[in-house]
Write a protein that holds these residues in place. Structure first.
Motif, PDB file in Angstrom:
ATOM      1  N   THR A 806       0.861  -1.179   0.000  1.00  0.00           N
ATOM      2  CA  THR A 806       0.000   0.000   0.000  1.00  0.00           C
ATOM      3  C   THR A 806       0.897   1.228   0.000  1.00  0.00           C
ATOM      4  O   THR A 806       2.117   1.125   0.171  1.00  0.00           O
ATOM      5  N   PRO A 825      -4.818   3.156   1.381  1.00  0.00           N
ATOM      6  CA  PRO A 825      -4.149   1.903   1.011  1.00  0.00           C
ATOM      7  C   PRO A 825      -4.875   1.133  -0.071  1.00  0.00           C
ATOM      8  O   PRO A 825      -4.274   0.331  -0.776  1.00  0.00           O
ATOM      9  N   GLN A 826      -6.202   1.344  -0.232  1.00  0.00           N
ATOM     10  CA  GLN A 826      -6.961   0.628  -1.264  1.00  0.00           C
ATOM     11  C   GLN A 826      -7.243   1.537  -2.453  1.00  0.00           C
ATOM     12  O   GLN A 826      -8.121   1.262  -3.260  1.00  0.00           O
TER      13      GLN A 826
END
Length: 1321
Positions: A806, A825-826
């Motif tokens: 990430t 992070p996504q």
């Protein structure tokens, strides 16, 4: 069901990674020419006309995961371009994709928003995640569809597409479902095939409950020994929910419905090809795997000819054609879909193939253009050298291989050049074909128009003769006409060029190198792909290494250096390191540092200076080597220090003006006074003391490093000398005990480091200031400084990549970098392998662009913008900044905003001169060429061919002005379709309407317009009593005499002598003519002669009675064995059918017996008795009551005429419209039956106001042409009977309402077009 939360980012550039077997070969080609295929966790969308990547749609990850699963099923939405105008509507249902993934999720991806519009409810609380194997749309109403999905190994689920609710499930365990397909003859019907031959027929009557689903289980006989062996050897557990494509990747079973014959499917098992009749539940034909071919992968039917193509796992493509008078196919060609020249070893795998349906519709339109030269229709310019006079048919096939390439093939059927064109002439027609379409007739011959060479003197006359060509003398060829090269393998490295002012051009001289919009990607296959950011395409691909590219760096802006290593042999051991310099201009690869023997240590990393003059080579447990990257690289020296990380300084940037007001204390200024606004003390390291020869020794560059013990340092390289930079050390020691330094970024005067505990530290080498903070994340793998330009408020923006794949973006100039970070992070929807900034900013208002190499092998760009000037918070940018560059325009009208697409559709329908599309185009005919007096952008009325016969006359000009931005970019139609439009624009409204429908992928509507003149002429001939159309056998009187019986039972009449070649291909779906229906029924008779079993005999008798062959029917009935349960029923029917006596008493008795038989006997015996006494109207009604609609039409075509035949057609039309939901077939039947008012009502109910107006216009044109063709000496009563069309009289209120509503529709369309922004690619 609401969609899952997704990121608000808009991806300005996504290049998909190569597809793999994990994607299950999922691909779908729309009728508008858009190819969608799964690549990793994204869907790539291509325009097949220009072979360009249109867009890439990533599937967001579920809330429980940081990465998306592999997409395993893709299917385009069946909705057409919406005709109704809604100002609040933002979605485009015709540009939506149904997508299923390995985790069992199913959603609709919207092309406009590039995000999921809808997620289906696929939750299974008591079962694991069932990966999706295949998807299929099934129609339930005229404007409503359901989505059927195969999940896991054996579960069939059907979902309501409006609510997302699953209302039906069927578990076929222990069978394995492989694929599901929709019936082209009935959109409410679909079949699902299993690997062992299990076939499930599904018929939908609604979308509410299980009661709306009708099932029928069938069995296709096949040898499943190999499947049993695979199950036994692998001991696969199906409880994990994996689809069949994951359980048995090399055991594929696919099927396709025949587009020519109802109830017939083509099934391709791994080693067997089967032709199966759903009605007879019998195998019509079976063949084994051809010698020299791999297992079957896919079966693709040809719509224009009775030919189908089979793709094989080894990349071969075989062509199969039908033999004469029977359903037996023979292989007649074998080609390679992966050429052996220019491909890697081992060869790439073909994962998916798709055949273009739009080509067939356009060729049907071409065939209707009389008196034109066939060479004008060069459907593919790369193949202009082919002699068009021998081509019968051609279509395009798309194949997708696992090396990231999409191949476009042209499949042509050509007759032999030595065929005598004057032989076997069977029919003369009034219309001819420019590119003739072949059709395998009942006698096994390919019939097509003879087209002479353009140099032939009598070409016009000869082209009007249709001749039969023996099938054996037709050859099939495959030519590669296009290719799109995307990323070739999984990404292993990413490198962006950021040359300093000291970098010079590769060919010598002292001119500084500039940053270029290129990104280099190293792959696991050893190739290096160079991406052109402005075009979002692969600009070049170099095969450099034979193993994984483990390091990649730019040397300036035109050279790349890369390395790989392989282990030595077991006996010698060690590592073989390979270093290569690649020149982008020449394409040459030069190796350096070549060793005779394997080395003890492998190369760990490469670090190139920003000028490209120096290179550091890091080894795993060996000294670092410093190289001068001249034309012949020279090793300067080695450094035997325990380095952990090394980084060269980035190019320096100008300082802000010293009179700036003081600002909030930042993280970088914490712990001391702000740095003085003076020049860097290392000015000598970047200044050039250039001599006349530009000697390299005049330049110096520095690099920072960290040692194993945590110590930091800076070295300077100048020529061959390497010395200590002597920086000002920080006030507090950087030696840490809690984490090893794992990453570093260096841009004068700042050094930023990250360790494996998630700590970020910075150090100013000129002032000694330092500070640190903890990210509370995993260890840090990469730190990258963002590009800085004059005027930037912040110099401390960094992108940080963590070991958990990430990333975050921090601003070290802010008071609290951690609080103001972009923590997503996504964010990309995939795990991040590598990242870097794109150094193309020239102005402080330009956005920051981050390059991301995803774990799904995709390459992505995301633009970040400073949203808060005070805090410097980073946020995804909502809109792209720069327009994408395309080498050729993107000619895909279906991608335009809906109002603009409707505007173009209307312009094409009303008729615009072809010169309007591109006044500089060479494809427009001289008839429409303009010189002086060409209408300008201010006056566009001169481009319309004539005043429109319907609607507001001022609207076309306004629509042309709306479309002017697209016209200037020449991105409306490609040259091929402009050339075709220039030929048909003067051929009448029907041709223009068919062309407009075909361009937007509405093939059924196009076929409707092509068939409408024939249906209307059929009606007017009946009304005028002009040459009344007799059935193949005249309707019988009630007293049937022997002579009539002998005539209708003649076996010589059971096979037609000739066929109308204009009714072939998809046009067979709209057959209504009596002769045509009768001929097709006779064609089916020959297939079933060898079938055995009682049910097959009953079906054969039924077919023989339908076509009037009573003698053969009696022969079959009398052959029944006395032990059969059908013996007495068959005997009774045989007596009745053979009786030549017809009295009222016999009629009454037969009617009573028939009623009882229809009530109790599924074999429809009562219908046959009605036929025996001439009660064909009642027999047709009983067949329709029982659901035998095609048989009823065949019986009516054989024995009825006039109003009796029209009643059968009209009732059939009601069935097609209200039950099968096929409005276009229903309209043809309504017109042929004379129910024009019902046809108009159906169009209005379907909310097609423009089509209703065009329908009236076309009917009046055809009606006027018909009246003009009547001879003056004919009876005046004939003209009086057809003076007005029934139901379309100008004084009819419905007709008047349609015209008024169309005018309102046009005006509203103009307003919506004015309010809509042009589509910016």
């Amino acid at each position: 069901m609401p969609s899952e939360p997704s990121s608000s980012a808009s991806w300005d550039c996504i290049l998909p990674g190569p597809p793999s077997k994990h994607n299950g070969g999922s691909a779908d080609l729309s009728a508008a020419g858009l190819l969608a295929y799964a690549a990793g966790s994204s869907v790539a969308i291509l325009d097949t006309h220009s072979m360009q990547l249109v867009s890439t749609l990533p599937l967001p990850p579920p809330s429980s995961s940081a990465a998306s699963a592999f997409i395993t099923a893709v299917r385009w939405s069946p909705f057409s371009l919406p005709h109704h105008l809604l100002e609040t509507e933002s979605s485009s249902p015709h540009l939506q994709l149904a997508v299923g993934d390995r985790h069992g999720r199913i959603c609709l991806l919207d092309f406009r928003s590039k995000s999921p519009a809808f997620f289906f409810d696929t939750s299974n609380p008591n079962s694991p995640k069932l990966g999706v194997q295949d998807l299929c749309w099934i129609q339930t109403r005229l404007d409503s569809w359901c989505l059927a999905a195969i999940s896991g190994p054996s579960l069939l689920s059907i979902y309501n597409a409006t609510t997302g609710r699953c209302f039906f499930k069927y578990d076929a365990s222990p069978e394995y479902f492989s694929c599901i397909r929709r019936d082209p003859f009935d959109s409410c019907h679909a079949c699902s095939l299993g690997l062992r031959g299990f076939l499930l027929s599904v018929k939908l009557l609604g979308d509410e409950s299980e009661n709306d689903v009708m099932l029928k289980e069938l069995k296709v006989r096949t040898d499943a020994t190999e499947l049993h062996r695979l199950e036994r050897d692998s001991a696969i557990e199906t409880s994990n929910g994996a689809p069949v494509s994951s359980l048995f990747p090399n055991y594929v079973a696919k099927f396709a419905f025949s587009p020519h014959w109802k109830h017939v499917i083509l099934v391709g098992f791994p080693r067997e090809l089967v032709l199966f009749d759903l009605q007879y539940e019998s195998v019509l034909f079976a063949a084994g795997l051809p010698r020299g071919c791999g297992k079957f992968l896919e079966v693709l039917p040809d719509v224009n000819m009775e030919v189908f193509y089979c793709a094989h796992l080894d990349g071969k493509l075989t062509t199969w054609r039908r033999k004469e008078s029977e359903q037996v196919h023979i292989m007649c060609s074998m080609e390679e879909l992966v050429p052996s020249i220019g491909t890697t070893v081992p060869s790439p795998l073909v994962l998916a193939v798709a055949i273009s349906q739009s080509d067939y519709t356009l060729q049907d339109i071409i065939r209707r253009c009389p008196d034109t030269d066939p060479v004008d229709f060069e459907l593919d310019n790369p193949l202009a050298f082919i002699d068009e006079s021998h081509i019968i048919s051609k279509t395009h096939l798309l194949s997708v291989s696992d090396d990231g390439k999409v191949w476009k093939w042209l499949l042509t059927a050509e007759r032999s050049k030595d065929v005598n064109r004057d032989s076997e002439c069977v029919k003369k027609v009034d219309e001819t074909s420019e590119v003739p379409i072949s059709e395998v007739s009942s006698s096994g011959q390919c019939t097509g128009n003879i087209v002479t060479h353009p140099d032939s003197i009598n070409g016009r006359e000869n082209s009007k003769t249709a001749c039969a060509v023996v099938s054996d003398e037709v050859s099939f060829k495959t030519n590669l006409v296009g290719q799109l090269h995307l990323l070739s393998s999984a990404i292993s490295m990413l490198a962006v060029p950021s040359p300093s002012l000291t970098a010079t051009l590769a060919r010598g001289g002292n001119s500084p190198a500039v940053a270029v919009p290129l990104v280099a990607l190293g792959t696991q296959s050893g190739t290096i792909d160079v991406i052109d950011i402005s075009a979002n395409a692969v600009a070049a691909s170099f095969s450099v290494h034979s193993s994984v590219v483990r390091g990649l760096r730019w040397l300036g802006n035109s050279r790349l250096v890369s390395f790989s290593y392989t282990q030595g042999s077991e006996k010698i051991g060690g590592y073989v390191n390979k270093l290569v310099v690649t020149c982008l201009r020449s394409g040459l690869n030069r190796t350096f540092r070549v060793m005779q023997k394997p080395e003890r240590a492998p190369i760990r990393a490469l670090r190139a200076s920003s000028s490209g003059r120096y290179l550091l080579i890091l080894f795993r447990d060996a000294p670092v080597e410093v190289w001068a990257m001249t034309k012949t690289p020279i090793m300067l020296r080695s450094l035997a220090l325990p380095f952990t990380v090394l980084e060269w300084t980035l190019p320096t940037v100008p300082r802000p003006a010293p009179n700036k007001p003081s600002r909030t204390p930042s993280f970088l200024s914490r712990g001391g006074n702000p740095p003085a606004e003076t020049s860097s003390p290392t000015k000598a390291s970047t200044d050039t003391k250039e001599g006349a020869d530009g000697a390299q020794d005049e330049f110096s560059e520095s690099f920072a490093f960290a040692l194993v013990n945590g110590a930091l340092g800076v070295f300077e390289v100048q020529g061959r000398r390497i010395r200590d930079f002597r920086p000002k050390w920080p006030t507090s020691s950087f030696v840490t005990s809690d984490g090893l330094i794992t990453s570093m970024a260096y841009r004068l005067p700042h050094v930023v480091t990250g360790d494996r505990s998630g700590n970020i530290r910075w150090w100013d080498v000129t002032t000694g200031q330092s500070s640190s903070f903890n990210t509370h994340r995993d260890g840090i793998r990469r730190i990258k400084f963002s590009p800085v330009v004059p005027g930037d408020r912040s110099r401390g923006r960094i992108a940080v990549l963590f070991y958990d794949n990430t990333f975050s973006v921090f601003d070290l100039d802010s008071p609290d970098p951690l609080a103001n970070s972009l923590l997503q992070p996504q964010f990309p929807g995939t795990l991040v392998l590598e990242l870097d900034w794109l150094p193309l900013r020239t102005d402080k208002d330009d956005p920051l662009v981050l390059c991301i190499a995803g774990a799904d092998s995709s390459f992505r760009l995301v633009e970040l913008n400073v949203s808060d000037q005070k805090t410097g918070v980073m946020s995804p940018r909502a809109q792209p900044v720069k327009e994408r560059f395309r080498p050729v325009p993107l000619p895909s009208p279906v991608l335009l905003p809906t109002p603009h697409a409707l505007a173009l559709r209307m312009i094409l329908q009303l008729g615009v001169k072809p010169s309007w599309f591109d006044t500089f185009s060479s494809v427009t005919s001289e008839e429409y060429s303009y010189a002086a007096g060409t209408p300008s952008a201010g006056d566009l009325r001169g481009y319309m061919i004539d005043s429109p016969g319907v609607g507001d006359s001022a609207v076309p000009e306004m629509l042309l002005k709306v479309l002017e931005p697209y016209h200037r970019e020449a991105c409306l139609l490609d040259d091929e379709r402009v050339r075709l439009y220039s030929k048909i624009v003067k051929r009448g409204s029907t041709m223009r309407l068919a062309f407009a429908a075909a361009v937007f992928g509405e093939s059924m509507e196009a076929l409707f317009w092509l068939q409408l003149p024939h249906a209307l002429k059929h009606l007017m001939d009946k009304l005028a009593n002009k040459s009344p159309q007799q059935g193949p056998h005249t309707a019988q009187t009630r007293d049937i005499d022997a002579s009539v019986l002998s005539r209708i039972s003649s076996k010589r009449k059971s096979v037609p002598e000739s066929k109308n070649i204009l009714i072939n291909g998809q046009l067979k779906l709209m057959a209504f003519d009596q002769q045509e229906l009768w001929e097709r029924a006779n064609e089916r008779l020959t297939w079933h002669e060898r079938l055995e079993g009682e049910e097959a005999i009953q079906n054969r008798v039924h077919e023989l009675v339908s076509v009037g062959n009573l003698e053969a029917a009696v022969s079959v009935l009398l052959s029944t064995s006395p032990e059969s349960s059908y013996f007495y029923v068959n005997a009774l029917r045989a007596v009745a059918l053979s009786s030549a006596v017809s009295t009222s008493l016999l009629e009454l008795a037969v009617k009573v017996v028939a009623a009882n038989m229809v009530r109790n006997d599924r074999s429809m015996s009562g219908t046959h008795l009605l036929c025996a006494v001439g009660r064909y109207q009642e027999a047709c009604s009983q067949l329709q009551d029982a659901g035998y609609w095609t048989d009823a039409a065949t019986l009516a075509a054989t024995h009825l005429k006039g109003s009796d035949y029209a009643r059968v057609l009209q009732r059939w039309a009601d069935q097609v419209l209200y039950v099968e939901h096929n409005i276009w077939r229903a309209l043809i039947l309504y017109v042929a039956a004379g129910a024009l008012q019902e046809a108009l009502a159906a169009l209005r109910t379907a909310q097609l106001p423009d089509t209703a107006a065009m329908f009236i216009l076309v009917c009046r044109e055809i009606h006027a042409e018909f009246l003009s063709q009547l001879d003056s000496e004919e009876d005046e009563t004939s003209k009086e009977k057809v003076s007005n069309l029934p139901g379309l009289d100008p004084s009819n209120e419905e007709v008047i309402a349609v015209g008024e509503y169309f005018g309102q529709y046009q005006r509203k369309l103009v307003h919506l077009c004015m309010d809509s922004q042009p589509y910016a690619d």
